[in-house]
Design a protein around this motif. Structure first.
Motif, mmCIF file in Angstrom:
data_model
loop_
_atom_site.group_PDB
_atom_site.id
_atom_site.type_symbol
_atom_site.label_atom_id
_atom_site.label_comp_id
_atom_site.label_asym_id
_atom_site.label_seq_id
_atom_site.Cartn_x
_atom_site.Cartn_y
_atom_site.Cartn_z
ATOM 1 N N LEU A 25 -0.335 6.433 -2.227
ATOM 2 C CA LEU A 25 -0.459 6.560 -4.403
ATOM 3 C C LEU A 25 0.969 6.599 -4.594
ATOM 4 O O LEU A 25 1.457 6.577 -5.477
ATOM 5 C CB LEU A 25 -0.773 7.984 -3.682
ATOM 6 N N GLY A 26 1.225 5.701 -4.904
ATOM 7 C CA GLY A 26 2.237 5.334 -5.700
ATOM 8 C C GLY A 26 3.621 5.163 -4.882
ATOM 9 O O GLY A 26 5.030 4.626 -5.219
ATOM 10 N N LYS A 27 3.431 6.006 -4.116
ATOM 11 C CA LYS A 27 5.401 6.820 -3.437
ATOM 12 C C LYS A 27 5.899 5.229 -2.774
ATOM 13 O O LYS A 27 6.903 5.674 -3.007
ATOM 14 C CB LYS A 27 4.420 7.901 -2.102
ATOM 15 N N TYR A 28 5.074 4.237 -2.065
ATOM 16 C CA TYR A 28 5.371 3.815 -1.848
ATOM 17 C C TYR A 28 4.798 1.968 -1.987
ATOM 18 O O TYR A 28 3.837 1.878 -2.864
ATOM 19 C CB TYR A 28 4.987 3.723 -0.058
ATOM 20 N N GLU A 29 5.962 1.104 -1.561
ATOM 21 C CA GLU A 29 5.778 -0.106 -2.281
ATOM 22 C C GLU A 29 5.564 -1.197 -1.029
ATOM 23 O O GLU A 29 6.150 -0.970 -0.270
ATOM 24 C CB GLU A 29 6.981 -0.967 -3.062
ATOM 25 N N ILE A 30 3.622 -1.866 -1.138
ATOM 26 C CA ILE A 30 3.055 -2.297 0.235
ATOM 27 C C ILE A 30 3.518 -4.007 -0.453
ATOM 28 O O ILE A 30 2.888 -4.023 -1.349
ATOM 29 C CB ILE A 30 1.383 -1.821 0.285
ATOM 30 N N LEU A 31 3.784 -4.606 0.159
ATOM 31 C CA LEU A 31 3.967 -6.064 0.297
ATOM 32 C C LEU A 31 2.985 -7.028 1.415
ATOM 33 O O LEU A 31 3.405 -6.276 3.023
ATOM 34 C CB LEU A 31 5.146 -6.206 0.540
ATOM 35 N N CYS A 32 2.344 -8.056 1.121
ATOM 36 C CA CYS A 32 1.967 -8.562 2.144
ATOM 37 C C CYS A 32 2.537 -10.157 3.111
ATOM 38 O O CYS A 32 3.284 -10.676 1.961
ATOM 39 C CB CYS A 32 0.722 -8.609 1.607
ATOM 40 N N ALA A 33 2.463 -10.306 4.256
ATOM 41 C CA ALA A 33 2.851 -11.686 4.179
ATOM 42 C C ALA A 33 2.188 -12.511 5.394
ATOM 43 O O ALA A 33 1.355 -11.150 5.620
ATOM 44 C CB ALA A 33 4.280 -11.501 4.943
ATOM 45 N N ALA A 34 1.783 -13.482 4.852
ATOM 46 C CA ALA A 34 0.108 -13.990 5.404
ATOM 47 C C ALA A 34 1.068 -15.104 6.880
ATOM 48 O O ALA A 34 0.438 -15.609 7.879
ATOM 49 C CB ALA A 34 0.034 -15.522 4.711
ATOM 50 N N SER A 35 1.971 -14.702 7.553
ATOM 51 C CA SER A 35 2.628 -15.243 8.379
ATOM 52 C C SER A 35 4.064 -14.882 8.899
ATOM 53 O O SER A 35 4.833 -14.714 7.777
ATOM 54 C CB SER A 35 3.062 -16.830 7.897
ATOM 55 N N GLY A 36 4.716 -14.872 9.894
ATOM 56 C CA GLY A 36 5.761 -15.361 9.864
ATOM 57 C C GLY A 36 7.185 -15.562 9.303
ATOM 58 O O GLY A 36 7.788 -14.844 8.783
#
Length: 261
Positions: free
Chosen positions: A29-40
């Motif tokens: 709910l906006g309290k944390y930032e969620i990032l993604c990575a497709a590889s190591g």
């Protein structure tokens, strides 16, 4: 600008990566930032550029595996709390992950509730870790270094009495009587063995305890002043500012901000 805690999800499967991010975004709910990575490799680039607080990574990925990624963290200044996610539930993977300091091991397909519970646990671990690091920073190194220099039994007994009675007002004369020494001789011996006057040592100990109470309790400034042996908050605040450079209120606000999630 609010300094958000950041969670990095690393998985080479687009569907899994998207699903994990969606679940975490809904939960956060906006309290944390969620990032993604497709590889190591992509994860390492992000870790080099951003501070990551919680790392969720798949074990099996091309080139840089999740375990290899975790090992690489030792070369970096960052120490995120790590959760392993894998389609492989073999025990040896879990064993190695645990040896590397992983706090949780989730098997695909990941249950949404278990994912959320794992991240909440990771956030608690992070909060406890940051508090512990903060308290370690608060240790007065002059006091720590001094303890190895103390040789005489009376001064050791005096130090023990001081630490056990910081909540009570006492004087040099009170303590010298306690250890059966003449006040003048006790004063000279104390300075000789601690490289501090009795008054300076007691003040440093009281303020070190006050710093800990400011961060780890909800006690008011007045209550903390009393808990470390000062009869008036006004005098405590004056002394605290002289030694710490800031008021107790500002000190608490600054340090609590680091662990507020």
């Amino acid at each position: 600008m609010i300094d958000l805690k950041t969670i990095l999800v690393v998985d080479d499967e687009p569907k899994t990566r998207t699903g994990l991010k969606k679940t975490l975004d809904t939960w956060a709910l906006g309290k944390y930032e969620i990032l993604c990575a497709a590889s190591g490799d992509e994860a390492i680039t992000i870790l080099d550029e951003r501070q990551i607080h919680v790392l969720l990574t798949d074990i099996r990925m091309p080139q840089i595996t999740g375990l290899k990624l975790i090992r690489s963290l030792k070369e970096k200044k960052q120490k995120p709390v790590v959760i392993i996610i894998s389609a492989y539930s073999e025990f040896e993977y879990a064993q190695e992950a645990i040896a590397l300091g992983v706090v949780n091991y989730l098997v695909k397909p990941v249950d949404k509730q278990k994912l959320i519970e794992a991240v909440e646990q990771a956030m608690k671990v992070l909060k406890d870790r940051e508090k512990a690091e903060m308290l370690a920073e608060m240790f007065d190194m002059q006091i720590v270094a001094m303890k190895d220099n103390v040789r005489s039994t009376p001064i050791k007994e005096a130090l023990k009495f001081i630490h056990e009675n910081l909540h009570e007002p006492f004087s040099l004369r009170d303590v010298s009587k306690r250890v059966h020494l003449n006040a003048s001789y006790f004063s000279v011996l104390f300075k000789e063995e601690t490289n501090m006057t009795f008054s300076e040592y007691v003040t440093r100990c009281r303020l070190q305890k006050a710093k800990s109470l400011l961060v780890t309790t909800d006690l008011s400034i007045e209550e903390i002043a009393e808990a470390v042996g000062y009869q008036t908050a006004k005098y405590f605040i004056k002394l605290f500012k002289e030694f710490a450079g800031v008021t107790p209120h500002r000190f608490r606000k600054h340090h609590l901000k680091k662990v507020e999630f």
